[in-house]
Motif scaffolding. Structure first.
Motif, PDB file in Angstrom:
ATOM      1  N   LEU A 251      -2.423 -17.575  30.790  1.00 33.79           N
ATOM      2  CA  LEU A 251      -3.837 -17.339  29.387  1.00 33.79           C
ATOM      3  C   LEU A 251      -4.286 -16.323  29.043  1.00 33.79           C
ATOM      4  O   LEU A 251      -5.061 -16.188  28.614  1.00 33.79           O
ATOM      5  N   ASN A 252      -3.411 -15.092  29.045  1.00 36.41           N
ATOM      6  CA  ASN A 252      -3.382 -13.651  29.529  1.00 36.41           C
ATOM      7  C   ASN A 252      -4.096 -13.355  27.239  1.00 36.41           C
ATOM      8  O   ASN A 252      -3.930 -14.407  26.708  1.00 36.41           O
ATOM      9  N   GLU A 253      -4.468 -12.092  27.324  1.00 31.01           N
ATOM     10  CA  GLU A 253      -4.776 -11.353  26.280  1.00 31.01           C
ATOM     11  C   GLU A 253      -3.645 -10.923  25.382  1.00 31.01           C
ATOM     12  O   GLU A 253      -2.195 -10.802  26.446  1.00 31.01           O
ATOM     13  N   ARG A 254      -3.303 -10.722  24.451  1.00 27.78           N
ATOM     14  CA  ARG A 254      -1.835 -10.708  23.518  1.00 27.78           C
ATOM     15  C   ARG A 254      -1.667  -8.706  23.684  1.00 27.78           C
ATOM     16  O   ARG A 254      -3.141  -8.817  24.501  1.00 27.78           O
ATOM     17  N   ARG A 255      -1.046  -8.863  24.130  1.00 25.57           N
ATOM     18  CA  ARG A 255      -0.643  -7.584  24.584  1.00 25.57           C
ATOM     19  C   ARG A 255      -0.797  -6.566  23.059  1.00 25.57           C
ATOM     20  O   ARG A 255      -0.170  -7.087  21.482  1.00 25.57           O
ATOM     21  N   TYR A 256      -0.947  -5.147  23.377  1.00 25.76           N
ATOM     22  CA  TYR A 256      -1.218  -5.128  21.679  1.00 25.76           C
ATOM     23  C   TYR A 256      -0.443  -3.443  21.565  1.00 25.76           C
ATOM     24  O   TYR A 256      -0.641  -2.741  21.277  1.00 25.76           O
ATOM     25  N   GLY A 257       0.404  -3.458  22.985  1.00 28.74           N
ATOM     26  CA  GLY A 257       1.183  -2.299  23.011  1.00 28.74           C
ATOM     27  C   GLY A 257       0.825  -1.151  23.575  1.00 28.74           C
ATOM     28  O   GLY A 257      -0.018  -0.906  23.488  1.00 28.74           O
ATOM     29  N   SER A 258       1.365  -0.112  22.000  1.00 33.03           N
ATOM     30  CA  SER A 258       1.000   1.239  22.137  1.00 33.03           C
ATOM     31  C   SER A 258      -0.192   1.782  21.392  1.00 33.03           C
ATOM     32  O   SER A 258      -0.855   2.632  21.939  1.00 33.03           O
ATOM     33  N   LEU A 259      -0.622   0.504  20.918  1.00 28.13           N
ATOM     34  CA  LEU A 259      -2.300   1.254  20.610  1.00 28.13           C
ATOM     35  C   LEU A 259      -3.596   0.824  21.343  1.00 28.13           C
ATOM     36  O   LEU A 259      -4.276   0.873  22.073  1.00 28.13           O
ATOM     37  N   GLN A 260      -2.987   0.008  23.176  1.00 30.55           N
ATOM     38  CA  GLN A 260      -4.465  -0.477  24.420  1.00 30.55           C
ATOM     39  C   GLN A 260      -3.988   1.045  24.626  1.00 30.55           C
ATOM     40  O   GLN A 260      -4.037   2.214  24.475  1.00 30.55           O
ATOM     41  N   GLY A 261      -6.045   1.147  24.997  1.00 28.68           N
ATOM     42  CA  GLY A 261      -5.931   2.019  25.095  1.00 28.68           C
ATOM     43  C   GLY A 261      -6.428   3.024  23.752  1.00 28.68           C
ATOM     44  O   GLY A 261      -7.426   4.629  24.216  1.00 28.68           O
ATOM     45  N   GLN A 262      -6.149   3.093  22.760  1.00 28.37           N
ATOM     46  CA  GLN A 262      -6.877   3.818  21.563  1.00 28.37           C
ATOM     47  C   GLN A 262      -7.982   3.285  20.876  1.00 28.37           C
ATOM     48  O   GLN A 262      -8.087   2.088  20.895  1.00 28.37           O
ATOM     49  N   ASN A 263      -8.876   3.851  20.336  1.00 25.08           N
ATOM     50  CA  ASN A 263      -9.532   3.735  19.591  1.00 25.08           C
ATOM     51  C   ASN A 263      -9.459   3.221  18.300  1.00 25.08           C
ATOM     52  O   ASN A 263      -8.372   4.168  17.848  1.00 25.08           O
ATOM     53  N   LYS A 264      -9.929   2.220  17.587  1.00 24.14           N
ATOM     54  CA  LYS A 264      -9.486   1.669  16.432  1.00 24.14           C
ATOM     55  C   LYS A 264      -9.683   2.241  15.493  1.00 24.14           C
ATOM     56  O   LYS A 264      -9.180   1.919  14.251  1.00 24.14           O
ATOM     57  N   ASP A 265     -11.233   2.827  15.353  1.00 25.27           N
ATOM     58  CA  ASP A 265     -11.274   3.334  14.525  1.00 25.27           C
ATOM     59  C   ASP A 265     -10.362   4.554  14.431  1.00 25.27           C
ATOM     60  O   ASP A 265      -9.708   5.398  13.406  1.00 25.27           O
ATOM     61  N   GLU A 266     -10.117   5.512  15.149  1.00 20.37           N
ATOM     62  CA  GLU A 266      -8.940   6.655  15.101  1.00 20.37           C
ATOM     63  C   GLU A 266      -7.127   5.724  14.544  1.00 20.37           C
ATOM     64  O   GLU A 266      -6.452   6.499  13.741  1.00 20.37           O
ATOM     65  N   VAL A 267      -7.347   4.832  15.117  1.00 21.97           N
ATOM     66  CA  VAL A 267      -5.881   3.696  15.134  1.00 21.97           C
ATOM     67  C   VAL A 267      -6.031   3.862  13.343  1.00 21.97           C
ATOM     68  O   VAL A 267      -5.041   3.611  12.928  1.00 21.97           O
ATOM     69  N   SER A 268      -7.166   3.153  13.037  1.00 17.65           N
ATOM     70  CA  SER A 268      -7.617   3.129  11.186  1.00 17.65           C
ATOM     71  C   SER A 268      -7.182   4.002  10.346  1.00 17.65           C
ATOM     72  O   SER A 268      -6.331   3.957  10.203  1.00 17.65           O
ATOM     73  N   LYS A 269      -7.734   5.459  11.010  1.00 16.21           N
ATOM     74  CA  LYS A 269      -7.299   6.526   9.824  1.00 16.21           C
ATOM     75  C   LYS A 269      -5.931   6.856  10.055  1.00 16.21           C
ATOM     76  O   LYS A 269      -5.023   7.091   9.202  1.00 16.21           O
ATOM     77  N   LYS A 270      -5.212   6.793  11.294  1.00  7.90           N
ATOM     78  CA  LYS A 270      -3.812   7.060  11.263  1.00  7.90           C
ATOM     79  C   LYS A 270      -2.881   5.789  10.803  1.00  7.90           C
ATOM     80  O   LYS A 270      -1.866   6.337   9.867  1.00  7.90           O
ATOM     81  N   TYR A 271      -3.832   4.606  10.664  1.00  6.73           N
ATOM     82  CA  TYR A 271      -2.632   3.892   9.642  1.00  6.73           C
ATOM     83  C   TYR A 271      -3.009   2.784   8.810  1.00  6.73           C
ATOM     84  O   TYR A 271      -2.221   2.695   8.220  1.00  6.73           O
ATOM     85  N   SER A 272      -3.735   3.563   8.428  1.00  5.42           N
ATOM     86  CA  SER A 272      -4.523   2.940   7.409  1.00  5.42           C
ATOM     87  C   SER A 272      -5.832   1.378   7.821  1.00  5.42           C
ATOM     88  O   SER A 272      -4.895   1.071   9.202  1.00  5.42           O
ATOM     89  N   SER A 273      -6.699   0.924   7.688  1.00  7.65           N
ATOM     90  CA  SER A 273      -7.375   0.150   7.874  1.00  7.65           C
ATOM     91  C   SER A 273      -6.642  -1.158   7.538  1.00  7.65           C
ATOM     92  O   SER A 273      -6.911  -2.305   7.874  1.00  7.65           O
ATOM     93  N   GLU A 274      -6.116  -0.967   6.447  1.00  3.83           N
ATOM     94  CA  GLU A 274      -5.503  -2.601   5.717  1.00  3.83           C
ATOM     95  C   GLU A 274      -4.449  -2.764   7.237  1.00  3.83           C
ATOM     96  O   GLU A 274      -4.204  -3.748   7.365  1.00  3.83           O
ATOM     97  N   GLN A 275      -3.258  -2.322   7.674  1.00  2.00           N
ATOM     98  CA  GLN A 275      -2.767  -2.034   8.370  1.00  2.00           C
ATOM     99  C   GLN A 275      -3.278  -2.702  10.156  1.00  2.00           C
ATOM    100  O   GLN A 275      -2.701  -3.455  10.303  1.00  2.00           O
ATOM    101  N   VAL A 276      -4.117  -2.005  10.298  1.00  2.00           N
ATOM    102  CA  VAL A 276      -4.614  -2.289  11.498  1.00  2.00           C
ATOM    103  C   VAL A 276      -5.329  -3.339  11.482  1.00  2.00           C
ATOM    104  O   VAL A 276      -4.811  -4.546  12.161  1.00  2.00           O
TER     105      VAL A 276
END
Length: 201
Positions: A83-108
């Motif tokens: 019942l655990n949450e899904r794993r977000y892999g290498s994204l875990q612990g990263q800021n969602k806004d910064e990840v959106s800038k890196k990969y694009s908000s559409e990809q995120v």
């Protein structure tokens, strides 16, 4: 007849900080604890035979608070990593806004909301479905079939996967389906485990 109540844990520290959480084991915020308390208040008219949660402390703590509020702390509690949450892999612990800038908000958005596309080194919702639903069918459905009332406190994506199964939601429809924190989704089943009613309390 049986009832099943699904609750997404209250706000976590990573939720507050806008970080990808996944299966990182972070605690509730004060607001998250209050959300769990309010969820409990909404359940005061129901009695449960058994409760399930993940092995992550934000869900376990939410369940503990809820059971204290409804004065049902002596019922059996089963915690399982299925019942655990899904794993977000290498994204875990990263800021969602910064990840959106890196990969694009559409990809995120595709990583977060799509059914079968995995984030880097992580799980898709389909992967989550493939561990949540078999566990539910093996462990929890038999309880409901014997008329037991079940409470599940888990996570946004593990519960989305379960709702897909219970309500027959399609892979395209699930993209826009969101489960709020601390808001009980309440099912009433007939003797054949067909849904008589479902609503947020």
């Amino acid at each position: 007849m049986a009832i099943l109540t699904l609750i997404r844990h209250g706000q976590s520290i990573y939720n507050l900080e806008n970080l990808f959480t996944g299966n990182v084991d972070v605690a509730l915020t004060p607001l998250g604890k209050e959300e769990a308390k309010q969820a409990g208040i909404k359940l005061k008219n129901f009695e449960y035979n058994i409760a399930y949660t993940s092995v992550l402390k934000r869900a376990e703590e939410s369940l503990r608070i809820i059971l204290e509020v409804i004065h049902q702390t002596t019922i059996p509690i089963i915690a399982d990593k299925a019942l655990n949450e899904r794993r977000y892999g290498s994204l875990q612990g990263q800021n969602k806004d910064e990840v959106s800038k890196k990969y694009s908000s559409e990809q995120v958005e595709i990583w977060r909301r799509s059914y079968d596309i995995r984030p880097p080194d992580g799980e898709s919702l389909a992967d989550t479905y493939d561990r949540v639903v078999p566990y539910f069918r093996k462990e929890i459905e038999p309880k409901l079939r014997t008329g037991q009332n079940v409470l599940i406190v888990a996570h946004g994506n593990s519960l989305r996967a379960l709702v897909m199964y219970l309500e027959g939601i399609s892979k395209t429809e699930i993209v826009s389906f969101e489960i709020p924190t601390g808001l009980p989704r309440h099912y009433v089943f007939d003797a054949n485990l067909k849904i008589k009613s479902v609503k947020y309390l």
